[in-house]
Design an enzyme around this catalytic site. Structure first.
Site, short mmCIF file in Angstrom:
data_model
loop_
_atom_site.label_atom_id
_atom_site.label_comp_id
_atom_site.label_asym_id
_atom_site.label_seq_id
_atom_site.Cartn_x
_atom_site.Cartn_y
_atom_site.Cartn_z
N LYS A 1 2.31 4.51 1.45
CA LYS A 1 2.39 5.09 2.80
C LYS A 1 1.99 6.56 2.68
CE LYS A 1 5.80 5.75 6.49
NZ LYS A 1 4.88 6.52 7.30
N LYS B 1 10.76 3.37 2.81
CA LYS B 1 10.78 4.83 2.57
C LYS B 1 11.47 5.10 1.24
CE LYS B 1 9.77 7.49 5.34
NZ LYS B 1 10.00 8.10 6.61
N CYS C 1 42.78 37.18 7.14
CA CYS C 1 43.83 38.04 7.68
C CYS C 1 45.21 37.75 7.11
CB CYS C 1 43.87 37.93 9.20
SG CYS C 1 44.50 36.35 9.77
N ASP D 1 1.50 10.27 3.71
CA ASP D 1 2.20 11.18 4.62
C ASP D 1 1.19 12.14 5.23
OD1 ASP D 1 4.25 12.25 5.99
OD2 ASP D 1 5.08 13.40 4.33
N GLU E 1 0.86 -1.18 0.00
CA GLU E 1 0.00 0.00 0.00
C GLU E 1 0.90 1.23 0.00
OE1 GLU E 1 -2.35 -0.17 3.60
OE2 GLU E 1 -2.57 -2.34 3.37
N TYR F 1 -6.92 2.22 6.24
CA TYR F 1 -6.08 1.06 5.88
C TYR F 1 -6.09 -0.06 6.92
CZ TYR F 1 -2.82 4.08 8.47
OH TYR F 1 -2.24 4.92 9.39
N CYS G 1 45.40 32.51 5.77
CA CYS G 1 44.01 32.75 6.13
C CYS G 1 43.38 33.70 5.11
CB CYS G 1 43.94 33.36 7.53
SG CYS G 1 42.29 33.96 7.95
N CYS H 1 42.52 37.69 14.24
CA CYS H 1 41.94 37.61 12.89
C CYS H 1 40.53 38.19 12.93
CB CYS H 1 41.90 36.15 12.43
SG CYS H 1 40.95 35.92 10.91
N CYS I 1 43.28 29.09 11.38
CA CYS I 1 44.01 30.36 11.43
C CYS I 1 44.38 30.59 12.89
CB CYS I 1 43.11 31.50 10.93
SG CYS I 1 43.84 33.11 11.29
S1 IVH Z 1 -0.34 0.39 8.80
C1 IVH Z 1 0.28 -1.77 12.62
N1 IVH Z 1 -0.65 1.45 6.41
O1 IVH Z 1 2.69 5.27 8.80
C2 IVH Z 1 0.22 -1.06 11.35
N2 IVH Z 1 0.28 2.80 8.11
O2 IVH Z 1 5.26 4.66 10.02
C3 IVH Z 1 -0.13 0.34 11.50
N3 IVH Z 1 0.78 5.10 7.44
O3 IVH Z 1 1.56 5.16 12.12
C4 IVH Z 1 0.08 1.17 10.34
N4 IVH Z 1 0.08 4.91 5.37
O4 IVH Z 1 0.35 6.69 10.45
C5 IVH Z 1 -0.23 1.64 7.67
N5 IVH Z 1 -1.04 2.27 4.28
C6 IVH Z 1 -0.61 2.47 5.52
C7 IVH Z 1 -0.11 3.71 5.96
C8 IVH Z 1 0.35 3.83 7.27
C9 IVH Z 1 0.58 5.72 6.27
C10 IVH Z 1 1.38 5.71 8.62
C11 IVH Z 1 0.66 5.44 9.91
C12 IVH Z 1 1.66 4.76 10.78
C13 IVH Z 1 2.95 5.20 10.18
C14 IVH Z 1 4.04 4.21 10.48
#
Ligand code: IVH
Length: 739
Positions: A149, A360, A457, A151, A147, A256, A454, A477, A472
């Site tokens: 992630k 990441k 100076c 932000d 999935e 999620y 330097c 200086c 220096c």
């Molecule tokens: S699962 C036990 N799925 O990332 C599993 N987290 O670094 C709980 N986050 O605290 C998280 N997208 O705030 C999950 N598709 C995703 C996510 C996700 C963003 C965040 C979430 C979590 C943090 C962990």
């Protein structure tokens, strides 16, 4: 490059003094970064004292003045605006009086992977945990869901018999804030589910990129401080006291995770807490995502199930570039073992499940040209090579300078002046030259050599043993002197408001200031003659100088810039002097005479001052000795009429200074090689400054002090948004200094 935005406004909507911004813009980026870190620390401490302890340590005016300096720094150096900056948090802090909600199940965090190999290592652990054969053997029973992630800000939504009942932020994972009213205003949070189910749904609140742009444009027009990024503004918007404001922000959510109350009991295996349980029939994460969708939640469509780890890697590669076309921010890919029974068998380590990992995306890298390498002379004379780069945008801001630290670093990276180079931002904050693009060389590139003299100076440069440092040696200086003065009048020293860098440069250049005492000999007329100085500013600066005449003794000592002597040592030394020198007329001159006598005749006495170790006592003795660099300095201040506040005599030592040091209440982790310290020394320095030295980075960590080789701790700190300091910033912090 520093920007001079003369129209910057504070969070209160009032304009920030353009002189403050100009002053900030004139700094070197490294200095600006250090000041920013130190100011942030101070404001943060003041906020905690005010909001949490109800015991202010700054007056409103003092707080405001510091905050304005911080805003000015950020106006001049937009790269300094990070989510953890107090300027970005002040709104949330002011609004932060929500009821607490205890989560029925802890809201977990995830461990991170920063490379494809770390993803493969995750797969290896999972297979081992499940007793499956290792790759390249196939394991058809094991599949992953990938999935995006998101932000944003993690939330949990409670539904009872199909109705939205309560929503909360993650908080510390165990307890969050009740933001139900605000969540009700978000269109993608259903008021009612498609069936009367009782569930907890977890997910992320985020602000779409377009909405972020719209709100910032609006704020700009209204003269309000801009949000740094969508994540920030999303969080700020959700934590508004007035739901009408949240409603005006057009936030959105992706769900999620599904936890149903009538979960199949077979999923609650002994010893495996907090496994996501779903309704009977929902036996996997992929099925849970489908069910969340069927219940009426918004579920991110960019997900894929049925993957082995190599297919997961392909997924991460696809989205690494594709993500820039999405209407929201994603910073990685969350990989989860699909089957719940397998998740249950894998269980957890500390606060993260063994069955999931967050990959990441690598930091954004850009190409630019290393136009020149320019050595800068610091307060102690050290020459620091700084990369001058063709302006380039990276991770949201324009960069023209990056420190190259020292000659070794340039050699290690193999950089030549004129090279095309790769630039990235460590932790999306500090610009870093990664290395040259050798294929693009034309033959016209040339190596950098430290100058023999330097650049300021002309004194012959000295090579320190160990070949890392060139400096220096000229104590007079102008570069060293101006910075020494800057240190003296800065917040770690006499704290003279308005005595900024630009002002100091002029005072030194015009010969008005030759010694520290000269500050106290300045008249309003002298100051009025300076560039950009009107009568009023001259009077103000003059007044702040007069006020500083009675600063506490430890501030004078810390402001002298004695090597090894920071705020903590200054406190101990002041306490010792208060005992040794009887109160009365001309106290400072008598104290100065004592210091010189001890330094010259019986330096070992310094080692007897509580809290002062052998290195520091040697440095003290070398500085105060009759013909040392400290010769006449305190006498000069006494002549100029400085009369410090002397602490009431107490037996020196005793843990008191530790509790009040510049790192009081802070948890610090040290990782990698920190220039000038062994690991033990650095940790001891943290403890001496009142802080706690810890071995691992967590959400409780306030700072990571990182040097070359910091590795996974650095990565973790960056993920958690923990402030990362290099050796120089660490030193400043220990001194309680921003100047
Ligand atoms: S699962 C036990 N799925 O990332 C599993 N987290 O670094 C709980 N986050 O605290 C998280 N997208 O705030 C999950 N598709 C995703 C996510 C996700 C963003 C965040 C979430 C979590 C943090 C962990």
């Amino acid at each position: 490059m520093a920007m001079t935005d003369e129209s910057a406004l504070g969070t209160d909507g009032l304009p920030i003094d353009p002189a403050l911004i100009a002053e900030a813009a004139a700094l070197e980026e490294a200095t600006a970064t250090e000041r920013h870190a130190a100011l942030s620390v101070e404001i943060e401490a003041a906020n905690t004292a005010y909001y949490e302890a109800d015991a202010p340590i700054l007056t409103d005016a003092e707080w405001d003045q510091r905050f304005r300096r911080l805003v000015a720094l950020e106006a001049a150096w937009p790269t300094l605006i990070t989510p953890s900056s107090p300027t970005q948090r002040v709104g949330a802090q002011l609004a932060g009086t929500f009821d607490e909600v205890r989560h029925r199940r802890p809201m977990l965090s995830l461990s991170n992977a920063f490379s494809h190999d770390e993803l493969r290592a995750f797969d290896t652990r999972v297979r081992r945990g499940l007793g499956l054969p290792q790759a390249p053997e196939p394991a058809p029973d094991l599949t992953y869901v990938a999935e995006l992630k998101i932000d944003g800000l993690a939330i949990t939504l409670r539904y009872e018999r199909g109705r939205f009942f309560q929503g909360a932020t993650r908080g510390d994972g165990a307890t969050g804030e009740d933001v139900t009213a605000n969540l009700r205003t978000i269109a993608s949070v259903p008021a009612r589910l498609t069936e009367p189910a009782t569930v907890d749904a977890r997910g992320e609140v985020y602000m779409p990129k377009t909405e972020f742009a719209r709100i910032n444009a609006e704020r700009e027009e209204a003269g309000l401080a801009l949000y740094a990024n969508p994540r920030n503004s999303g969080a700020g918007s959700l934590r508004q006291k007035d739901p009408a404001i949240t409603a005006g922000r057009r936030l959105s959510t992706w769900a999620y995770q599904l936890i149903e109350d009538d979960a199949a009991p077979t999923l609650q295996l002994a010893g495996t807490a907090a496994v996501d349980s779903a309704a009977p029939g929902v036996a996997s994460q992929s099925a849970a995502l489908d069910r969340l969708e069927a219940l009426g939640f918004a579920v991110n469509p960019n997900r894929q199930a049925g993957l082995d780890i190599e297919a997961v890697i392909v997924f991460t590669e696809t989205w690494r570039d594709e993500r820039h076309h999405l209407p929201y921010e994603t910073d990685g890919v969350v990989v989860k073992v699909d089957r719940f029974d397998q998740q249950a068998r894998l269980g957890m380590v500390s606060r993260a499940p063994r069955w999931a990992i967050a990959y990441k995306f690598p930091p954004e890298q850009v190409e630019t040209v290393l136009e020149d390498i320019v050595p800068y002379v610091g307060r102690t004379g050290t020459l620091t090579p700084v990369a001058h780069l063709t302006a380039v945008k990276v991770a949201g801001s324009t960069v023209t300078r990056a420190t190259l630290h020292n000659l070794d670093e340039i050699g290690r990276k193999g950089l030549l002046i004129g090279d095309h180079v790769i630039l990235q931002k460590a932790g999306d904050v500090i610009p870093e030259v990664v290395g040259p693009i050798v294929a693009k060389r034309t033959g016209s590139e040339r190596p950098f050599a430290m100058p023999a003299a330097c650049p300021v100076c002309g004194t012959a440069i000295v090579q320190d043993e160990g070949a890392v440092r060139q400096y220096c040696p000229n104590l007079s200086c102008p570069a060293r002197v101006s910075q020494e003065f800057q240190h003296f009048v800065g917040r770690g020293g006499m704290d003279i408001e308005g005595a900024g860098w630009k002002v100091l440069e002029q005072l030194v250049a015009t010969g008005l200031i030759k010694t520290r005492g000269d500050f106290y000999r300045l008249s309003v007329e002298d100051l009025e003659g300076l560039d950009r100085f009107a009568r009023k500013s001259a009077e103000n600066l003059h007044a702040s100088i007069q006020i500083s005449r009675r600063r506490p003794l430890e501030r004078i000592i810390a402001g002298l810039g004695i090597p090894q002597v920071g705020f903590t040592t200054a406190i101990e030394l002041a306490a010792w002097l208060a005992v040794e020198v009887p109160a009365g007329d001309d106290w400072l001159r008598r104290a100065a005479a004592l210091l010189e006598r001890v330094a010259t005749e019986e330096p070992e006495r310094f080692a007897e001052v509580a809290g002062i170790g052998p290195t520091v006592s040697t440095a003290l003795a070398a500085w105060f000795v009759a013909d040392g660099p400290g010769r006449g300095v305190l006498q000069d201040l006494a002549d100029a009429g400085v009369e410090p506040e002397v602490p009431s005599p107490r037996p020196a030592g005793g843990g008191e200074s530790a509790a009040t040091g510049p790192l009081a209440g802070k948890t610090v982790v040290v990782s990698g090689t920190i220039e000038g310290y062994s690991r033990e020394d650095a940790e001891q320095a943290v403890r001496d400054a009142g802080g706690k030295a810890s071995g691992s980075v967590s959400t409780k960590t306030d700072y990571l002090v990182a040097g070359p080789g910091a590795g996974s701790k650095l990565a973790k700190a960056e993920t958690l948004g923990v402030a990362v300091l290099d050796a120089a910033a660490f030193r400043k912090l220990l001194e309680g200094d921003d100047a």
